[in-house]
Design a protein around this motif. Structure first.
Motif, PDB file in Angstrom:
ATOM      1  N   ARG A   1       0.831  -1.206   0.000  1.00  7.67           N
ATOM      2  CA  ARG A   1       0.000   0.000   0.000  1.00  7.67           C
ATOM      3  C   ARG A   1       0.863   1.252   0.000  1.00  7.67           C
ATOM      4  O   ARG A   1       0.603   2.191  -0.767  1.00  7.67           O
ATOM      5  CB  ARG A   1      -0.922  -0.020   1.225  1.00  7.67           C
ATOM      6  CG  ARG A   1      -1.730   1.267   1.442  1.00  7.67           C
ATOM      7  CD  ARG A   1      -2.634   1.123   2.672  1.00  7.67           C
ATOM      8  NE  ARG A   1      -3.168   2.395   3.127  1.00  7.67           N
ATOM      9  CZ  ARG A   1      -4.320   2.925   2.691  1.00  7.67           C
ATOM     10  NH1 ARG A   1      -5.015   2.299   1.759  1.00  7.67           N
ATOM     11  NH2 ARG A   1      -4.747   4.083   3.161  1.00  7.67           N
TER      12      ARG A   1
ATOM     13  N   TYR B   1       2.422   1.701  -3.406  1.00  5.94           N
ATOM     14  CA  TYR B   1       1.413   2.132  -4.373  1.00  5.94           C
ATOM     15  C   TYR B   1       1.129   3.618  -4.231  1.00  5.94           C
ATOM     16  O   TYR B   1       1.077   4.359  -5.218  1.00  5.94           O
ATOM     17  CB  TYR B   1       0.130   1.327  -4.173  1.00  5.94           C
ATOM     18  CG  TYR B   1      -1.019   1.808  -5.038  1.00  5.94           C
ATOM     19  CD1 TYR B   1      -1.195   1.319  -6.329  1.00  5.94           C
ATOM     20  CD2 TYR B   1      -1.921   2.764  -4.566  1.00  5.94           C
ATOM     21  CE1 TYR B   1      -2.237   1.774  -7.129  1.00  5.94           C
ATOM     22  CE2 TYR B   1      -2.961   3.216  -5.365  1.00  5.94           C
ATOM     23  CZ  TYR B   1      -3.112   2.730  -6.644  1.00  5.94           C
ATOM     24  OH  TYR B   1      -4.138   3.183  -7.427  1.00  5.94           O
ATOM     25  N   GLN B   2       0.953   4.049  -3.008  1.00  3.49           N
ATOM     26  CA  GLN B   2       0.573   5.445  -2.774  1.00  3.49           C
ATOM     27  C   GLN B   2       1.730   6.416  -2.965  1.00  3.49           C
ATOM     28  O   GLN B   2       1.500   7.613  -3.154  1.00  3.49           O
ATOM     29  CB  GLN B   2      -0.027   5.590  -1.380  1.00  3.49           C
ATOM     30  CG  GLN B   2      -1.355   4.869  -1.225  1.00  3.49           C
ATOM     31  CD  GLN B   2      -2.058   5.170   0.078  1.00  3.49           C
ATOM     32  OE1 GLN B   2      -1.444   5.564   1.071  1.00  3.49           O
ATOM     33  NE2 GLN B   2      -3.380   4.986   0.097  1.00  3.49           N
TER      34      GLN B   2
ATOM     35  N   LYS C   1       3.246   0.398 -11.327  1.00  5.76           N
ATOM     36  CA  LYS C   1       1.922  -0.227 -11.290  1.00  5.76           C
ATOM     37  C   LYS C   1       1.561  -0.679 -12.697  1.00  5.76           C
ATOM     38  O   LYS C   1       2.091  -0.162 -13.683  1.00  5.76           O
ATOM     39  CB  LYS C   1       0.877   0.790 -10.789  1.00  5.76           C
ATOM     40  CG  LYS C   1       1.145   1.347  -9.399  1.00  5.76           C
ATOM     41  CD  LYS C   1      -0.006   2.226  -8.943  1.00  5.76           C
ATOM     42  CE  LYS C   1      -0.012   3.589  -9.625  1.00  5.76           C
ATOM     43  NZ  LYS C   1       1.026   4.468  -9.104  1.00  5.76           N
TER      44      LYS C   1
ATOM     45  N   THR D   1     -14.774  -3.076  -5.948  1.00  8.05           N
ATOM     46  CA  THR D   1     -14.564  -2.387  -4.684  1.00  8.05           C
ATOM     47  C   THR D   1     -15.337  -3.062  -3.557  1.00  8.05           C
ATOM     48  O   THR D   1     -16.465  -3.529  -3.737  1.00  8.05           O
ATOM     49  CB  THR D   1     -15.009  -0.924  -4.782  1.00  8.05           C
ATOM     50  OG1 THR D   1     -16.383  -0.878  -5.196  1.00  8.05           O
ATOM     51  CG2 THR D   1     -14.153  -0.163  -5.768  1.00  8.05           C
TER      52      THR D   1
ATOM     53  N   GLY E   1      -9.281   1.279   3.655  1.00  5.37           N
ATOM     54  CA  GLY E   1      -8.091   1.998   4.098  1.00  5.37           C
ATOM     55  C   GLY E   1      -7.105   1.115   4.824  1.00  5.37           C
ATOM     56  O   GLY E   1      -6.139   1.611   5.406  1.00  5.37           O
TER      57      GLY E   1
ATOM     58  N   ASP F   1      -5.531  -2.151   0.856  1.00  4.66           N
ATOM     59  CA  ASP F   1      -6.371  -1.242   0.074  1.00  4.66           C
ATOM     60  C   ASP F   1      -5.515  -0.205  -0.644  1.00  4.66           C
ATOM     61  O   ASP F   1      -4.575   0.351  -0.063  1.00  4.66           O
ATOM     62  CB  ASP F   1      -7.363  -0.537   1.013  1.00  4.66           C
ATOM     63  CG  ASP F   1      -8.520   0.123   0.272  1.00  4.66           C
ATOM     64  OD1 ASP F   1      -8.510   0.121  -0.967  1.00  4.66           O
ATOM     65  OD2 ASP F   1      -9.422   0.645   0.949  1.00  4.66           O
ATOM     66  N   THR F   2      -5.850   0.074  -1.916  1.00  7.64           N
ATOM     67  CA  THR F   2      -5.132   1.125  -2.640  1.00  7.64           C
ATOM     68  C   THR F   2      -5.448   2.502  -2.062  1.00  7.64           C
ATOM     69  O   THR F   2      -4.622   3.407  -2.058  1.00  7.64           O
ATOM     70  CB  THR F   2      -5.507   1.137  -4.130  1.00  7.64           C
ATOM     71  OG1 THR F   2      -6.914   1.375  -4.250  1.00  7.64           O
ATOM     72  CG2 THR F   2      -5.169  -0.181  -4.793  1.00  7.64           C
ATOM     73  N   ASP F   3      -6.719   2.690  -1.607  1.00  6.95           N
ATOM     74  CA  ASP F   3      -7.172   3.985  -1.099  1.00  6.95           C
ATOM     75  C   ASP F   3      -8.075   3.736   0.095  1.00  6.95           C
ATOM     76  O   ASP F   3      -7.639   3.189   1.094  1.00  6.95           O
ATOM     77  CB  ASP F   3      -7.873   4.780  -2.208  1.00  6.95           C
ATOM     78  CG  ASP F   3      -8.825   3.904  -3.046  1.00  6.95           C
ATOM     79  OD1 ASP F   3      -9.477   3.005  -2.469  1.00  6.95           O
ATOM     80  OD2 ASP F   3      -8.921   4.118  -4.271  1.00  6.95           O
ATOM     81  N   ASN F   4      -9.330   4.133   0.018  1.00  3.46           N
ATOM     82  CA  ASN F   4     -10.267   3.911   1.110  1.00  3.46           C
ATOM     83  C   ASN F   4     -11.565   3.280   0.618  1.00  3.46           C
ATOM     84  O   ASN F   4     -12.604   3.398   1.270  1.00  3.46           O
ATOM     85  CB  ASN F   4     -10.574   5.242   1.818  1.00  3.46           C
ATOM     86  CG  ASN F   4      -9.345   5.848   2.455  1.00  3.46           C
ATOM     87  OD1 ASN F   4      -8.731   5.240   3.313  1.00  3.46           O
ATOM     88  ND2 ASN F   4      -8.960   7.048   2.016  1.00  3.46           N
ATOM     89  N   ARG F   5     -11.494   2.582  -0.532  1.00  3.71           N
ATOM     90  CA  ARG F   5     -12.700   1.990  -1.110  1.00  3.71           C
ATOM     91  C   ARG F   5     -12.671   0.472  -1.165  1.00  3.71           C
ATOM     92  O   ARG F   5     -13.637  -0.153  -1.575  1.00  3.71           O
ATOM     93  CB  ARG F   5     -12.924   2.547  -2.518  1.00  3.71           C
ATOM     94  CG  ARG F   5     -13.072   4.068  -2.575  1.00  3.71           C
ATOM     95  CD  ARG F   5     -13.697   4.479  -3.883  1.00  3.71           C
ATOM     96  NE  ARG F   5     -15.043   3.929  -4.010  1.00  3.71           N
ATOM     97  CZ  ARG F   5     -15.698   3.811  -5.168  1.00  3.71           C
ATOM     98  NH1 ARG F   5     -15.109   4.192  -6.290  1.00  3.71           N
ATOM     99  NH2 ARG F   5     -16.906   3.313  -5.214  1.00  3.71           N
TER     100      ARG F   5
ATOM    101  N   ARG G   1     -10.154  -1.431  -2.868  1.00  3.69           N
ATOM    102  CA  ARG G   1      -9.590  -1.965  -4.109  1.00  3.69           C
ATOM    103  C   ARG G   1      -8.326  -2.723  -3.703  1.00  3.69           C
ATOM    104  O   ARG G   1      -7.261  -2.135  -3.522  1.00  3.69           O
ATOM    105  CB  ARG G   1      -9.242  -0.838  -5.084  1.00  3.69           C
ATOM    106  CG  ARG G   1     -10.441  -0.198  -5.757  1.00  3.69           C
ATOM    107  CD  ARG G   1      -9.991   0.872  -6.734  1.00  3.69           C
ATOM    108  NE  ARG G   1     -11.029   1.262  -7.648  1.00  3.69           N
ATOM    109  CZ  ARG G   1     -11.457   2.528  -7.812  1.00  3.69           C
ATOM    110  NH1 ARG G   1     -10.906   3.502  -7.101  1.00  3.69           N
ATOM    111  NH2 ARG G   1     -12.407   2.802  -8.678  1.00  3.69           N
TER     112      ARG G   1
END
Length: 460
Positions: A137, A140-141, A149, A363, A406, A410-414, A416
């Motif tokens: 994570r 990725y971020q 990616k 998601t 999150g 998770d890639t973000d907060n959804r 994924r």
């Protein structure tokens, strides 16, 4: 002569499709490493059968943790997307806790596949997806170029391409099914039928650099009619003479070779009479029945290895997911069970491995509003199914994601999920069982050495 040749091409109803011709045209590049070695000595018969769940199946509602059901409902219950625990198809307890728990359930529409799992004939591969290299994570971020990616994440067309080619860094022109067939090109020497066949139209998955795939209809069309050559006997004789001309031209020879293969295939299938087998009358049921029909003729056609591609659409469930996915997974479960039963009846259950692929997962956080309209958006990592008598089933492979928006996966907060297993590893494990040598694995899967292992252990 050009006019006659055009008439010949119009009159021959060859169903090899555009992929076959393009595969032939690829030979202009002289095929680099693919022409440099033949297959190792292989005995017996084996087949791989790919079922592509087009649109991106929601694995979060296909495989649900019972031990961590609270995390699942925390994200999905308020929207109405969560499935009641009491309705899940309970799987036998797993022997190891490597997947964040030991008790799971399948979607309520999958009783047939639940039974196969509990009979150790089906396995689950957790959180698999397209990857350039392992990715966390934080990596990725960071957006750093040192942590690349896959290109065009969350795009249907790009992710379909990457799933079918196992090339996540740059677009590829051949699929990993076709490239595997390239390396085993001599195994079916003299056979009239190609090694790679699609029952779902032209497919990148089946396209190699040496391999000419065949695209045929499902079981609504009998095998004796899948390739029909039109015209009188005199016309056919003239066409045969035309195909012997101008073979010093690479373009003409590629076209002639494709057409000759079509003629040979038509002749080989003209007297086909496969045994009666019971399948559901659904799109995926008819496709898998045609695969079973072709497998039943393996001895007659001189085939030692075969790769098949099937597909079922409708999984892009941005809305109305509960009803839509329930119907689709019911079709998948019933058709896969019927196909497994057919391999048993044909005596090849140990020699045929069936597996699923999809564009991506979806998601964990629901999308849409209102219980009837709620769905999910494009995700990344997903769970896939592997079925067959040789499969070391009744178990989960890979790492089940932490179900937290999150959270660490998770890639973000959804929700994924970042894949913890690459499609390269998944495909390489299948290809190695099929007969691909260890030295050929990195030729077919150029990025495989970026990952910890090339074999995930779900096949012997």
């Amino acid at each position: 002569m050009p006019s006659s040749r055009r008439a010949f091409l119009r009159q021959s109803g060859c169903a090899l499709g555009a992929a076959a011709l393009l595969s032939g045209l690829d030979q202009f590049g002289l095929i680099n490493a693919f022409a440099q070695s033949g297959p190792e000595a292989l005995t017996g018969y084996k087949a791989l059968v790919c079922i592509f769940l087009s649109g991106g199946n929601d694995g979060n509602n296909m495989v649900i943790p019972v031990d961590d059901y609270g995390s699942y409902t925390a994200a999905r219950n308020a929207s109405g997307l969560a499935l009641p625990q009491a309705n899940l198809q309970a799987l036998n307890a797993l022997p190891t806790p490597q997947v964040n728990g030991t008790h799971f359930g399948f979607h309520p529409s999958m009783p047939e596949l639940k039974d196969l799992f509990n009979q150790n004939k089906l396995a689950v591969l957790c959180n698999v997806g397209t990857l350039v290299q392992p990715l966390t994570r934080a990596q990725y971020q960071s957006g750093s170029s040192s942590n690349p990616k896959p290109y065009q994440l969350f795009s249907h067309s790009d992710q379909v391409t990457q799933q079918q080619t196992s090339s996540s860094l740059t677009p590829a022109q051949s699929g990993w099914g076709g490239r595997t067939a390239d390396r085993l090109n001599g195994v079916n020497a003299g056979a009239a039928l190609p090694m790679v066949i699609s029952i779902a139209g032209v497919s990148l998955f089946t396209t190699g650099q040496l391999t000419r795939p065949l695209a045929i209809s499902d079981s609504n069309t009998s095998l004796s009619q899948v390739l029909v050559l039109n015209g009188s006997d005199a016309n056919k004789a003239t066409m045969q003479q035309l195909r012997a001309l101008d073979n010093d031209s690479v373009l003409v020879k590629a076209n002639n070779d494709t057409t000759n293969q079509s003629v040979q295939t038509s002749q080989a299938l003209s007297s086909a009479n496969p045994p009666a087998m019971v399948f559901p009358n659904t799109s995926i049921g008819r496709q898998l029945k045609q695969v079973a029909n072709l497998i039943s003729l393996r001895g007659t056609l001189g085939l030692n290895r075969q790769i098949f591609f099937c597909s079922l659409g409708g999984f892009d469930t941005h809305g109305v997911q509960l009803a839509t996915q329930a119907t689709l997974l019911q079709q998948v479960s019933q058709a896969m069970k019927a196909f497994y039963d057919a391999t048993l009846a044909l005596g090849v259950d140990q020699q045929v491995t069936t597996f699923t692929l999809a564009d991506f997962g979806r998601t964990f956080q629901p999308a849409g509003s209102g219980a009837a309209q709620v769905g999910s958006d494009h995700g990344w990592g997903n769970h896939q199914l592997i079925m067959g008598g040789a499969v070391l089933g009744g178990n989960f492979y890979g790492k089940f994601p932490t179900l937290a928006l999150g959270g660490p996966d998770d890639t973000d907060n959804r929700g994924r999920w970042i894949p913890t297993t690459s499609v390269d590893q998944y495909a390489a494990t299948l290809a190695a069982w099929y007969g691909l040598s260890s030295s050929d694995v990195p030729v077919v899967f150029p990025f495989i050495n970026r990952f910890a292992t090339a074999n995930l252990g779900f096949l012997p």
